[in-house]
Design a protein around this motif. Structure first.
Motif, PDB file in Angstrom:
ATOM      1  N   ALA A   1       0.838  -1.200   0.000  1.00  0.00           N
ATOM      2  CA  ALA A   1       0.000   0.000   0.000  1.00  0.00           C
ATOM      3  C   ALA A   1       0.869   1.244   0.000  1.00  0.00           C
ATOM      4  CB  ALA A   1      -0.914  -0.011   1.227  1.00  0.00           C
ATOM      5  N   SER A   2       0.349   2.313  -0.579  1.00  0.00           N
ATOM      6  CA  SER A   2       1.103   3.566  -0.620  1.00  0.00           C
ATOM      7  C   SER A   2       1.071   4.246   0.750  1.00  0.00           C
ATOM      8  CB  SER A   2       0.503   4.510  -1.664  1.00  0.00           C
ATOM      9  OG  SER A   2      -0.751   5.008  -1.221  1.00  0.00           O
ATOM     10  N   PRO A   3       2.095   5.041   1.049  1.00  0.00           N
ATOM     11  CA  PRO A   3       2.015   5.852   2.264  1.00  0.00           C
ATOM     12  C   PRO A   3       0.850   6.832   2.156  1.00  0.00           C
ATOM     13  CG  PRO A   3       4.244   5.860   1.330  1.00  0.00           C
ATOM     14  CD  PRO A   3       3.342   5.260   0.303  1.00  0.00           C
ATOM     15  N   SER A   4       0.297   7.211   3.274  1.00  0.00           N
ATOM     16  CA  SER A   4      -0.817   8.148   3.279  1.00  0.00           C
ATOM     17  C   SER A   4      -0.309   9.572   3.077  1.00  0.00           C
ATOM     18  CB  SER A   4      -1.587   8.061   4.603  1.00  0.00           C
ATOM     19  OG  SER A   4      -2.747   8.860   4.551  1.00  0.00           O
ATOM     20  N   SER A   5      -1.026  10.338   2.277  1.00  0.00           N
ATOM     21  CA  SER A   5      -0.684  11.744   2.077  1.00  0.00           C
ATOM     22  C   SER A   5      -1.231  12.589   3.216  1.00  0.00           C
ATOM     23  CB  SER A   5      -1.244  12.235   0.743  1.00  0.00           C
ATOM     24  OG  SER A   5      -0.553  11.650  -0.340  1.00  0.00           O
ATOM     25  N   ARG A   6      -0.705  13.778   3.329  1.00  0.00           N
ATOM     26  CA  ARG A   6      -1.054  14.649   4.448  1.00  0.00           C
ATOM     27  C   ARG A   6      -2.470  15.206   4.296  1.00  0.00           C
ATOM     28  NH1 ARG A   6       3.340  19.189   4.937  1.00  0.00           N
ATOM     29  NH2 ARG A   6       1.896  19.785   6.613  1.00  0.00           N
ATOM     30  N   ILE A   7      -3.174  15.270   5.398  1.00  0.00           N
ATOM     31  CA  ILE A   7      -4.477  15.931   5.402  1.00  0.00           C
ATOM     32  C   ILE A   7      -4.463  17.130   6.358  1.00  0.00           C
ATOM     33  CG2 ILE A   7      -5.807  13.924   4.689  1.00  0.00           C
ATOM     34  CD1 ILE A   7      -6.503  13.384   7.587  1.00  0.00           C
ATOM     35  N   ASP A   8      -3.247  17.527   6.757  1.00  0.00           N
ATOM     36  CA  ASP A   8      -3.084  18.727   7.575  1.00  0.00           C
ATOM     37  C   ASP A   8      -2.338  19.807   6.792  1.00  0.00           C
ATOM     38  OD1 ASP A   8      -0.597  17.564   7.418  1.00  0.00           O
ATOM     39  OD2 ASP A   8      -0.130  17.757   9.555  1.00  0.00           O
ATOM     40  N   SER A   9      -2.257  19.642   5.472  1.00  0.00           N
ATOM     41  CA  SER A   9      -1.445  20.527   4.654  1.00  0.00           C
ATOM     42  C   SER A   9      -2.289  21.612   3.995  1.00  0.00           C
ATOM     43  CB  SER A   9      -0.729  19.722   3.564  1.00  0.00           C
ATOM     44  OG  SER A   9      -1.681  19.180   2.650  1.00  0.00           O
ATOM     45  N   ARG A  10      -1.620  22.646   3.524  1.00  0.00           N
ATOM     46  CA  ARG A  10      -2.322  23.680   2.765  1.00  0.00           C
ATOM     47  C   ARG A  10      -2.723  23.158   1.382  1.00  0.00           C
ATOM     48  NH1 ARG A  10       1.840  28.396   4.273  1.00  0.00           N
ATOM     49  NH2 ARG A  10       3.021  26.566   4.933  1.00  0.00           N
ATOM     50  N   ALA A  11      -1.998  22.175   0.885  1.00  0.00           N
ATOM     51  CA  ALA A  11      -2.399  21.566  -0.386  1.00  0.00           C
ATOM     52  C   ALA A  11      -3.745  20.859  -0.228  1.00  0.00           C
ATOM     53  CB  ALA A  11      -1.318  20.584  -0.845  1.00  0.00           C
ATOM     54  N   TRP A  12      -3.917  20.124   0.868  1.00  0.00           N
ATOM     55  CA  TRP A  12      -5.206  19.482   1.141  1.00  0.00           C
ATOM     56  C   TRP A  12      -6.304  20.533   1.296  1.00  0.00           C
ATOM     57  CZ3 TRP A  12      -7.926  15.032   1.352  1.00  0.00           C
ATOM     58  CH2 TRP A  12      -9.106  15.023   2.088  1.00  0.00           C
ATOM     59  N   ALA A  13      -6.007  21.596   2.036  1.00  0.00           N
ATOM     60  CA  ALA A  13      -6.998  22.646   2.250  1.00  0.00           C
ATOM     61  C   ALA A  13      -7.391  23.306   0.922  1.00  0.00           C
ATOM     62  CB  ALA A  13      -6.450  23.694   3.215  1.00  0.00           C
ATOM     63  N   THR A  14      -6.437  23.472   0.028  1.00  0.00           N
ATOM     64  CA  THR A  14      -6.720  24.074  -1.283  1.00  0.00           C
ATOM     65  C   THR A  14      -7.617  23.171  -2.106  1.00  0.00           C
ATOM     66  OG1 THR A  14      -4.615  25.289  -1.277  1.00  0.00           O
ATOM     67  CG2 THR A  14      -5.666  24.912  -3.420  1.00  0.00           C
ATOM     68  N   LEU A  15      -7.331  21.877  -2.092  1.00  0.00           N
ATOM     69  CA  LEU A  15      -8.169  20.929  -2.822  1.00  0.00           C
ATOM     70  C   LEU A  15      -9.574  20.889  -2.234  1.00  0.00           C
ATOM     71  CD1 LEU A  15      -8.615  18.675  -4.893  1.00  0.00           C
ATOM     72  CD2 LEU A  15      -7.617  17.062  -3.237  1.00  0.00           C
ATOM     73  N   ALA A  16      -9.667  20.823  -0.909  1.00  0.00           N
ATOM     74  CA  ALA A  16     -10.983  20.780  -0.259  1.00  0.00           C
ATOM     75  C   ALA A  16     -11.783  22.045  -0.554  1.00  0.00           C
ATOM     76  CB  ALA A  16     -10.810  20.598   1.251  1.00  0.00           C
ATOM     77  N   GLU A  17     -11.122  23.195  -0.534  1.00  0.00           N
ATOM     78  CA  GLU A  17     -11.794  24.458  -0.849  1.00  0.00           C
ATOM     79  C   GLU A  17     -12.340  24.434  -2.275  1.00  0.00           C
ATOM     80  OE1 GLU A  17     -10.481  29.074  -1.767  1.00  0.00           O
ATOM     81  OE2 GLU A  17      -9.199  27.821  -0.504  1.00  0.00           O
ATOM     82  N   THR A  18     -11.545  23.931  -3.199  1.00  0.00           N
ATOM     83  CA  THR A  18     -11.972  23.885  -4.600  1.00  0.00           C
ATOM     84  C   THR A  18     -13.178  22.968  -4.768  1.00  0.00           C
ATOM     85  OG1 THR A  18      -9.675  24.240  -5.303  1.00  0.00           O
ATOM     86  CG2 THR A  18     -11.218  23.435  -6.958  1.00  0.00           C
ATOM     87  N   ILE A  19     -13.162  21.831  -4.117  1.00  0.00           N
ATOM     88  CA  ILE A  19     -14.295  20.910  -4.193  1.00  0.00           C
ATOM     89  C   ILE A  19     -15.558  21.591  -3.693  1.00  0.00           C
ATOM     90  CG2 ILE A  19     -15.272  18.760  -3.292  1.00  0.00           C
ATOM     91  CD1 ILE A  19     -12.373  17.667  -3.209  1.00  0.00           C
ATOM     92  N   ARG A  20     -15.439  22.302  -2.563  1.00  0.00           N
ATOM     93  CA  ARG A  20     -16.612  22.948  -1.974  1.00  0.00           C
ATOM     94  C   ARG A  20     -17.102  24.121  -2.828  1.00  0.00           C
ATOM     95  NH1 ARG A  20     -19.631  21.946   2.378  1.00  0.00           N
ATOM     96  NH2 ARG A  20     -19.091  23.855   3.498  1.00  0.00           N
ATOM     97  N   GLU A  21     -16.197  24.762  -3.564  1.00  0.00           N
ATOM     98  CA  GLU A  21     -16.616  25.846  -4.442  1.00  0.00           C
ATOM     99  C   GLU A  21     -17.495  25.334  -5.581  1.00  0.00           C
ATOM    100  OE1 GLU A  21     -12.911  29.042  -4.008  1.00  0.00           O
ATOM    101  OE2 GLU A  21     -13.004  27.676  -5.720  1.00  0.00           O
ATOM    102  N   VAL A  22     -17.129  24.190  -6.118  1.00  0.00           N
ATOM    103  CA  VAL A  22     -17.858  23.642  -7.267  1.00  0.00           C
ATOM    104  C   VAL A  22     -19.024  22.767  -6.812  1.00  0.00           C
ATOM    105  CG1 VAL A  22     -17.623  22.264  -9.387  1.00  0.00           C
ATOM    106  CG2 VAL A  22     -15.747  23.751  -8.645  1.00  0.00           C
ATOM    107  N   PHE A  23     -18.859  22.085  -5.684  1.00  0.00           N
ATOM    108  CA  PHE A  23     -19.908  21.215  -5.140  1.00  0.00           C
ATOM    109  C   PHE A  23     -20.202  21.670  -3.705  1.00  0.00           C
ATOM    110  CE2 PHE A  23     -17.313  18.782  -8.138  1.00  0.00           C
ATOM    111  CZ  PHE A  23     -18.269  18.317  -9.041  1.00  0.00           C
TER     112      PHE A  23
END
Length: 468
Positions: free
Chosen positions: A367-389
């Motif tokens: 299995a792959s290592p888990s990516s960070r969910i405390d990062s600004r990259a995660w926050a940017t992706l989550a923000e984008t998802i919420r903007e469109v959906f």
């Protein structure tokens, strides 16, 4: 709780033109074949020419490099070259349509029929939707005069469905050799799922932050063979069938940690009904109850255990002849932390039959290592998802399958797997099966999502920026 997102201006998308461009791409059968089966190079060349014809600005403005003759790597140099780049992944290839199943499709798999609000065709979901949505977004940004700060890479492999060895593996190697740094990687994987979780009415944007491992075991039995008129007490087929039953009756234990625990504790838990919020917020007490609940659904159960799936059975050539040999292949999807050789030993222990030879078929992939969910990259992706959906709840999860993005995990700790489309309940089954399709309205959402993601990632200060 999910952060509140300010409304953003809706970007106009040429929906009619996008639909026709997408349909044309679906009609080109870029089918992956296993090594030795032969590749239809003309189909991939035709697909590449089609993209160049219909996305002229992308091909004029971005640098294009062919990798292993058929994978495409586009590079749009940013105005601040020292900033780590954004990488958007998709793949050109599709799985074959099972021989003999063509008549089971409601519409022919390579005609891209539009009917009942859907576009039907092999590759419509996996993964030409992602590829065309990305190109549509970039074509629009160029037309509107956008100039990126950070370098943008578009990597479109040609062999993801057979492991990505000549495509994504080589592209990731190229990044390492050239010293190209990455702040964010987004590939296919998750989607917008509705009705997935008890106690939750809102749709969930499930974002893969890790992938399960992969291993196949080969089970072999050598029998006496002979005429079917005088069979032994147990034939080679019977011995092997008994072993398969043992494996299915003795499933691997459940484990509730990592990305799956975060899915409940940090993703859907705070947004659930009061009763479920109490349960998800106190997993130290209610974990057995939640595991029992998950075990009712094959997809949810696969998030918490290494799965066992008999996939191939070979035995016999004639109805009145006992086979001298029987073989079966069993596929396992490994939870993080479990190793292929350990799973193989457990298979031998469960079967416990010296008449059966158990070996590894090919190589195991952890299995792959888990990516960070405390990062600004995660926050940017989550923000984008919420903007469109805006109704969606963004939640990390463990991807059950595999994607090209796993080869980029050593280059970046912010690798995420998400397709911006609302997935119907049987969407995963359709992706590699009969009647693959996507809603027509989803095309516009896809183009808007990738455009906003490129803009948001370009404007944000991401975690890896500070190390440059």
């Amino acid at each position: 709780m999910q952060p509140e997102i300010a409304p953003v201006a809706v970007v106009e998308v040429d929906s009619g033109g996008l639909l026709e461009r997408f349909r044309g791409g679906l009609k080109i059968p870029t089918v992956s074949r296993q090594p030795g089966e032969g590749m239809d190079t003309e189909a991939f060349q035709a697909f590449r020419a089609y993209l160049a014809q219909h996305y002229p600005r992308v091909h004029d403005r971005l640098e294009l490099e062919l990798i292993s003759r058929h994978s495409l790597l586009f590079r749009w140099p940013g105005g601040e070259p020292s900033l780590p780049g954004t990488v958007l992944l998709a793949h050109q290839d599709v799985v074959p349509v099972d021989t003999g199943s063509e008549g089971d499709w409601d519409h022919p798999p390579y005609e891209a029929v539009v009917a009942d609000g859907y576009i039907w065709g092999r590759g419509s979901l996996d993964d030409k939707f992602g590829l065309f949505s990305i190109l549509e977004a970039v074509e629009g940004l160029i037309a509107d005069g956008f100039h990126p700060r950070r370098t943008l890479y578009l990597a479109f492999g040609h062999d993801e469905e057979v492991g990505g060895g000549d495509g994504a593996v080589q592209i990731a190697r190229l990044f390492a050799e050239r010293g190209w740094t990455i702040a964010l990687v987004v590939d296919e994987g998750g989607a917008i799922a509705d009705g997935m979780v008890p106690g939750l009415d809102a749709p969930v944007a499930i974002v893969g932050v890790a992938e399960k491992g992969y291993m196949s075991a080969l089970l072999e039995v050598d029998g006496m063979g002979g005429h079917s008129s005088a069979p032994p007490n147990q034939s080679a087929i019977g011995i092997l069938a008994s072993a398969i039953v043992k494996l299915e009756d003795n499933r691997f234990p459940m484990r509730f940690d990592g990305a799956t625990r975060a899915f409940f504790e940090r993703g859907i838990g705070p947004e659930s009904s009061f009763g479920m919020r109490v349960i998800y917020g106190n997993l130290w007490l209610f974990e057995p109850l939640v595991l029992a609940m998950l075990d009712r659904s094959p997809m949810m159960a696969a998030m918490v255990r290494t799965t066992t799936a008999p996939t191939i059975f070979h035995a016999g050539l004639k109805e009145n002849v006992l086979p001298a040999r029987a073989q079966a292949t069993v596929n396992f999807r490994l939870l993080p932390g479990e190793k292929g050789d350990e799973v193989l030993e457990e298979v031998r222990r469960i079967i416990s039959d010296e008449r059966i030879t158990v070996s590894m078929a090919g190589r195991a992939r952890e299995a792959s290592p888990s990516s960070r969910i405390d990062s600004r990259a995660w926050a940017t992706l989550a923000e984008t998802i919420r903007e469109v959906f805006p109704e969606a709840i963004v939640a990390p999860y463990l991807l059950l399958g595999g994607t090209d993005s796993r080869y980029f995990r050593d280059l970046c700790d912010c690798v995420y797997r998400f397709l911006p489309i609302e997935l119907e309940p049987d969407g995963l089954r359709r992706a590699h099966g009969t009647n693959e399709r996507i809603p027509v309205a989803g095309l516009v959402d896809g183009a808007r999502f990738y455009r906003r993601l490129i803009e948001n990632a370009d404007q944000a200060t991401l975690d890896s920026d500070e190390s440059q």
